[in-house]
Design an enzyme around this catalytic site. Structure first.
Site, PDB file in Angstrom:
ATOM      1  N   HIS A  86      -1.057   2.766   6.146  1.00 19.97           N
ATOM      2  CA  HIS A  86       0.079   3.473   5.535  1.00 19.97           C
ATOM      3  C   HIS A  86       1.180   2.483   5.184  1.00 19.97           C
ATOM      4  O   HIS A  86       1.811   2.584   4.147  1.00 19.97           O
ATOM      5  CB  HIS A  86       0.621   4.551   6.472  1.00 19.97           C
ATOM      6  CG  HIS A  86       1.607   5.465   5.816  1.00 19.97           C
ATOM      7  ND1 HIS A  86       2.059   6.627   6.391  1.00 19.97           N
ATOM      8  CD2 HIS A  86       2.253   5.398   4.617  1.00 19.97           C
ATOM      9  CE1 HIS A  86       2.924   7.231   5.582  1.00 19.97           C
ATOM     10  NE2 HIS A  86       3.059   6.486   4.500  1.00 19.97           N
ATOM     11  N   GLU A 134       5.482   0.435  -1.519  1.00 15.10           N
ATOM     12  CA  GLU A 134       5.564  -0.118  -0.165  1.00 15.10           C
ATOM     13  C   GLU A 134       6.189  -1.505  -0.171  1.00 15.10           C
ATOM     14  O   GLU A 134       6.960  -1.854   0.719  1.00 15.10           O
ATOM     15  CB  GLU A 134       4.165  -0.163   0.463  1.00 15.10           C
ATOM     16  CG  GLU A 134       3.613   1.200   0.852  1.00 15.10           C
ATOM     17  CD  GLU A 134       4.426   1.861   1.955  1.00 15.10           C
ATOM     18  OE1 GLU A 134       4.602   1.237   3.019  1.00 15.10           O
ATOM     19  OE2 GLU A 134       4.905   2.999   1.733  1.00 15.10           O
ATOM     20  N   HIS A 138       9.594  -1.910   1.813  1.00 14.42           N
ATOM     21  CA  HIS A 138       9.384  -2.565   3.099  1.00 14.42           C
ATOM     22  C   HIS A 138       8.999  -4.040   3.003  1.00 14.42           C
ATOM     23  O   HIS A 138       9.453  -4.844   3.798  1.00 14.42           O
ATOM     24  CB  HIS A 138       8.304  -1.813   3.891  1.00 14.42           C
ATOM     25  CG  HIS A 138       8.519  -0.343   3.954  1.00 14.42           C
ATOM     26  ND1 HIS A 138       9.582   0.227   4.627  1.00 14.42           N
ATOM     27  CD2 HIS A 138       7.823   0.697   3.399  1.00 14.42           C
ATOM     28  CE1 HIS A 138       9.518   1.551   4.498  1.00 14.42           C
ATOM     29  NE2 HIS A 138       8.473   1.855   3.765  1.00 14.42           N
TER      30      HIS A 138
END
Length: 275
Positions: A86, A134, A138
């Protein structure tokens, strides 16, 4: 006749053209990396590289689709029969640089592995869209660590961690297998995973439309050097910290006293694997 040796503008790559239009990015590669190395993004903001822990998060496809809103169309590719990535999320990173774009060419050599181990399960979001999102949310926060200071390195590290943490094998060897009928307790899963995942990984559930707790995710805390386990002590104001207090999903920590289900993967009916 004099001729310019410079290539015409339209021959520049999309990545170069994009960077040329970014007014707030460093003007040279060296300056850009120097900012990242020192955790700076503008003189008026606090360093964003003060994070101590990073969460490597794996999701179970058979439960993930239960975490989506009813209107979200979920799809599990036929080739997917295992835990998938994830994300790799710095914990409580602040003021991350938004000026580092990611292009398909950045991770092209990893595309086959990422498609297998980090697919998108949303019909409306391609896998590349998911990976780019992502990175922007992040990866750019993690990029101040030299081993993750590019999209390629960030995703290489994530794939390496996926190989290190083979949840399916650990669980299967202990007799914990997907089932529509057999519920499990949080404690028995911790007994299996904790010796391998360290500091009490968080077992996350979602409540389905029948009121059942369904396991869909595991958050594995790592230190900055990616060793297993990381201690965190809350905010400066004394607020207790929790891995579940920072999440990009609808999940919650599985209740310790309530049995949960580890649903099998159903490629035909991913949002209703057990009726």
């Amino acid at each position: 006749m004099w001729r310019s040796v410079l290539p015409p503008l339209f021959s520049l790559s999309p990545a170069v053209l994009f960077l040329l239009q970014l007014p707030d990015c460093a003007t040279t590669q060296e300056a850009h990396w120097e900012d990242y190395k020192n955790g700076r993004h503008g003189s008026d903001k606090k360093p964003f590289c003060s994070w101590k822990c990073i969460l490597f998060t794996l999701q179970w496809p058979g439960g993930f689709c239960q975490s989506l809103d009813k209107g979200s169309a979920c799809i599990i590719p036929q080739s997917i029969n295992n835990w998938t990535i994830h994300g790799l999320w710095p914990f409580r990173a602040m003021n991350c640089c938004s000026c580092w774009p990611m292009f398909h060419s950045d991770i092209q050599e990893l595309e086959a592995e990422l498609t297998e181990h980090w697919p998108s399960f949303l019909k409306t979001k391609s896998s590349f869209h998911f990976w780019r999102e992502e990175w922007q949310k992040h990866g750019a926060c993690a990029a101040c660590v030299e081993g993750m200071n590019s999209p390629l390195r960030y995703f290489q590290i994530s794939l390496k961690l996926r190989g290190q943490f083979d949840l399916h094998k650990l669980l299967e060897d202990a007799g914990i297998t997907p089932s529509c009928d057999r519920p499990y307790k949080v404690e028995e899963v911790h007994q299996v995973l904790d010796p391998h995942l360290g500091d009490k990984p968080e077992i996350q559930c979602v409540t389905d439309d029948k009121g059942r707790e369904v396991w869909f995710q595991v958050k594995i805390p790592l230190s900055r050097n990616l060793t297993v386990g990381c201690h965190h002590h809350g905010d400066a104001d004394g607020t207790p910290a929790s891995w579940s207090g920072w999440s990009s999903s609808h999940g919650h920590a599985c209740p310790p006293q309530v049995p949960f289900y580890y649903f099998p993967i159903d490629h035909q009916q991913p949002q209703r694997p057990c009726g």
